[in-house]
Design a protein around this motif. Structure first.
Motif, short mmCIF file in Angstrom:
data_model
loop_
_atom_site.label_atom_id
_atom_site.label_comp_id
_atom_site.label_asym_id
_atom_site.label_seq_id
_atom_site.Cartn_x
_atom_site.Cartn_y
_atom_site.Cartn_z
N ASP A 169 0.81 -1.23 0.00
CA ASP A 169 0.00 0.00 0.00
C ASP A 169 0.84 1.27 0.00
O ASP A 169 0.42 2.27 -0.58
N LEU A 170 1.97 1.26 0.65
CA LEU A 170 2.75 2.50 0.72
C LEU A 170 3.81 2.57 -0.38
O LEU A 170 4.12 3.64 -0.87
N GLU A 171 4.38 1.43 -0.72
CA GLU A 171 5.44 1.45 -1.75
C GLU A 171 4.96 0.99 -3.12
O GLU A 171 5.73 1.01 -4.08
N GLY A 172 3.73 0.52 -3.19
CA GLY A 172 3.13 0.19 -4.47
C GLY A 172 3.66 -1.05 -5.17
O GLY A 172 3.54 -1.18 -6.39
N PHE A 173 4.26 -1.98 -4.41
CA PHE A 173 4.69 -3.25 -5.01
C PHE A 173 3.44 -4.05 -5.35
O PHE A 173 2.45 -4.00 -4.63
N CYS A 174 3.49 -4.84 -6.43
CA CYS A 174 2.37 -5.72 -6.72
C CYS A 174 2.47 -6.94 -5.80
O CYS A 174 3.54 -7.20 -5.23
N THR A 175 1.36 -7.67 -5.66
CA THR A 175 1.36 -8.78 -4.69
C THR A 175 2.41 -9.85 -5.04
O THR A 175 2.99 -10.45 -4.15
N SER A 176 2.66 -10.06 -6.34
CA SER A 176 3.65 -11.09 -6.69
C SER A 176 5.06 -10.63 -6.27
O SER A 176 5.88 -11.45 -5.84
N ASP A 177 5.32 -9.32 -6.35
CA ASP A 177 6.62 -8.82 -5.90
C ASP A 177 6.75 -8.90 -4.37
O ASP A 177 7.81 -9.22 -3.85
N VAL A 178 5.64 -8.58 -3.70
CA VAL A 178 5.66 -8.69 -2.23
C VAL A 178 5.94 -10.14 -1.85
O VAL A 178 6.72 -10.42 -0.93
N ALA A 179 5.31 -11.06 -2.59
CA ALA A 179 5.53 -12.49 -2.32
C ALA A 179 7.01 -12.85 -2.54
O ALA A 179 7.60 -13.59 -1.75
N ALA A 180 7.60 -12.29 -3.59
CA ALA A 180 9.02 -12.59 -3.88
C ALA A 180 9.93 -11.98 -2.82
O ALA A 180 10.90 -12.60 -2.39
N VAL A 181 9.61 -10.76 -2.39
CA VAL A 181 10.46 -10.09 -1.39
C VAL A 181 10.39 -10.81 -0.05
O VAL A 181 11.39 -10.99 0.63
N THR A 182 9.17 -11.21 0.33
CA THR A 182 9.01 -11.82 1.66
C THR A 182 9.17 -13.34 1.63
O THR A 182 9.09 -13.98 2.69
N ASP A 183 9.36 -13.90 0.45
CA ASP A 183 9.54 -15.34 0.29
C ASP A 183 8.30 -16.12 0.78
O ASP A 183 8.42 -17.10 1.51
N ARG A 184 7.15 -15.63 0.42
CA ARG A 184 5.89 -16.31 0.75
C ARG A 184 5.09 -16.48 -0.54
O ARG A 184 5.38 -15.82 -1.54
N SER A 185 4.06 -17.33 -0.48
CA SER A 185 3.24 -17.52 -1.69
C SER A 185 2.32 -16.30 -1.87
O SER A 185 2.06 -15.56 -0.90
N GLU A 186 1.85 -16.14 -3.06
CA GLU A 186 0.98 -14.99 -3.34
C GLU A 186 -0.33 -15.09 -2.57
O GLU A 186 -0.87 -14.07 -2.12
N ALA A 187 -0.82 -16.34 -2.38
CA ALA A 187 -2.06 -16.53 -1.62
C ALA A 187 -1.86 -16.07 -0.17
O ALA A 187 -2.73 -15.41 0.41
N THR A 188 -0.70 -16.39 0.39
CA THR A 188 -0.40 -15.96 1.76
C THR A 188 -0.36 -14.44 1.85
O THR A 188 -0.86 -13.85 2.80
N ILE A 189 0.23 -13.84 0.84
CA ILE A 189 0.35 -12.37 0.84
C ILE A 189 -1.03 -11.73 0.77
O ILE A 189 -1.32 -10.76 1.48
N ARG A 190 -1.90 -12.28 -0.07
CA ARG A 190 -3.25 -11.71 -0.17
C ARG A 190 -3.99 -11.83 1.15
O ARG A 190 -4.68 -10.92 1.58
N TRP A 191 -3.83 -12.97 1.79
CA TRP A 191 -4.49 -13.18 3.09
C TRP A 191 -3.92 -12.21 4.13
O TRP A 191 -4.65 -11.57 4.88
N ARG A 192 -2.60 -12.10 4.15
CA ARG A 192 -1.96 -11.20 5.12
C ARG A 192 -2.33 -9.74 4.87
O ARG A 192 -2.48 -8.96 5.80
N LEU A 193 -2.45 -9.42 3.60
CA LEU A 193 -2.79 -8.05 3.23
C LEU A 193 -4.18 -7.70 3.77
O LEU A 193 -4.37 -6.63 4.38
N ALA A 194 -5.13 -8.62 3.56
CA ALA A 194 -6.49 -8.39 4.06
C ALA A 194 -6.47 -8.26 5.59
O ALA A 194 -7.09 -7.35 6.15
#
Lengths: 175, 219
Positions: free
Chosen positions: B167-192
């Motif tokens: 939300d603040l740095e504007g990374f897409c969810t797949s990039d957030v997943a790559a940065v944090t080494d988590r799956s995209e589904a996990t990132i979407r859940w964590r984001l919510a």
């Protein structure tokens, strides 16, 4: 399939940041048309999101592109320095392990010796093997430990009955 | 002393090269630079540094606002990247890999500070305490973004990271997943969950402030 409000709330959390997929967006819209609670929850979530986004353009966080020095000059010097000096490799130090093992063995030997000297002090005659104490004519069931005068007359020494195949063990009272 | 000379437009162009629209495939120029840097070309690595340093600094400052400390961590991140260039998979994009190094270093630093604080004789933990109800409105001296910053700090680290990156740095969810080494589904859940946590934390803060105002009026 119709969604319940708790599932829809999860979608609302994603919707406020435009993170919904097309099919999820449809599901959310159709639920919100009928549910006023979720509509008001969505409005509250949107306000919270707007607050959060005030940080996005926070001037305190904006990196001044003119006055901020690049890290590259100092980084490049550091890289050169590291390249020039040989890399320190870590090697397993066997001497430390050997010294530790020796110290531990020495400690164990010392402990065993001090225990045996303590036993000799408390019971100078040492323990007597069960076979020499028992009367051979006694049946195994009646083979109770007999006390030898002068050796086992310490009332505090508790002896238990032993079967013929068992070896008596003497422990100092300090145990 | 050398200063940054790239314009914001150039920065935007680099960001758009890394955007999800190009399908997570590294740009041609980046592939070339990474390849050269892996072969020991310092100038190529320098160009990568100049491409990414401002964004890395911005991300680190979301966790560590102190500019000097954040700059040290930026330098440390690039140094680590340089040392581990041989471990980087050139078929992937350099950005997420670099940001992962930077975020991990930032976590390490924060943990070190926390550990040090636990054993220190005096700590500044008092600054994060809940507002004293006797004070009329604890938010009086804070501007809105500072208030939001305080509320954001209440969110657990794993969730806050996702919120900051997305939300603040504007990374897409797949990039957030790559940065944090988590799956995209996990990132979407964590984001919510993180957005929900932020809202709840903000509402708690509002209630505390209202309560404090009532107490002030009564006295």
């Amino acid at each position: 399939m119709a969604m319940n409000c708790s599932e829809v709330k999860h979608l609302i959390h994603l919707d406020v940041g435009d993170d919904l997929r097309a099919e999820e967006d449809l599901q959310l819209s159709s639920h919100m048309e009928q549910c006023s609670d979720c509509r008001s929850y969505h409005a509250g979530m949107s306000s919270a999101m707007a607050l959060l986004l005030t940080l996005r353009d926070d001037p305190a966080m904006v990196v001044d592109s003119v006055n901020t020095k690049s890290v590259w000059p100092s980084l490049s010097r550091e890289i050169q320095r590291r390249k020039a000096s040989p890399r320190v490799t870590r090697k397993f130090n066997l001497q430390v392990v050997a010294l530790s093992v020796c110290s531990f063995s020495l400690a164990v030997v010392t402990m065993v010796q001090s225990l045996s000297s303590m036993r000799d002090y408390r019971d100078p005659a040492g323990f007597v093997p069960a076979q020499t104490v028992f009367n051979q004519s006694q049946t195994p069931q009646t083979k109770m430990l007999q006390f030898r005068p002068g050796v086992n007359d310490d009332p505090s020494a508790v002896r238990t009955a032993l079967l013929p195949h068992e070896t008596p063990v003497w422990l100092p009272q300090s145990f | 002393m050398w200063t940054m000379s790239e314009s914001d437009a150039e920065d935007q162009a680099i960001e758009s090269e890394d955007s999800p629209e190009n399908g997570g495939v590294p740009s041609e120029s980046e592939v070339r630079l990474v390849h050269a840097a892996r072969n020991g070309d310092n100038d190529a690595f320098g160009e990568l540094v100049q491409r990414y340093e401002r964004r890395v600094l911005k991300v680190i400052r979301r966790f560590i606002p102190d500019l000097e400390m954040a700059t040290d961590l930026v330098q440390e991140s690039f140094l680590r990247a340089f040392e581990r260039m041989d471990q980087f998979d050139p078929s992937r994009r350099f950005g997420p890999w670099l940001f992962r190094l930077a975020v991990n270093l930032t976590y390490d630093h924060l943990r070190k500070v926390r550990r040090r604080g636990r054993w220190a004789l005096f700590t500044d933990a008092g600054e994060d305490r809940a507002p004293d109800p006797a004070v009329s409105d604890p938010r009086r001296d804070l501007d809105l973004s500072q208030e939001v910053q305080v509320v954001l700090a209440e969110i657990p680290e794993a969730y806050r990271t996702v919120l900051i990156l997305r939300d603040l740095e504007g990374f897409c969810t797949s990039d957030v997943a790559a940065v944090t080494d988590r799956s995209e589904a996990t990132i979407r859940w964590r984001l919510a969950e993180a957005r929900k946590m932020f809202r709840e934390a903000w509402e708690r803060r509002e209630r505390r402030a209202d309560k404090a105002r009532l107490v002030q009026r009564d006295t």
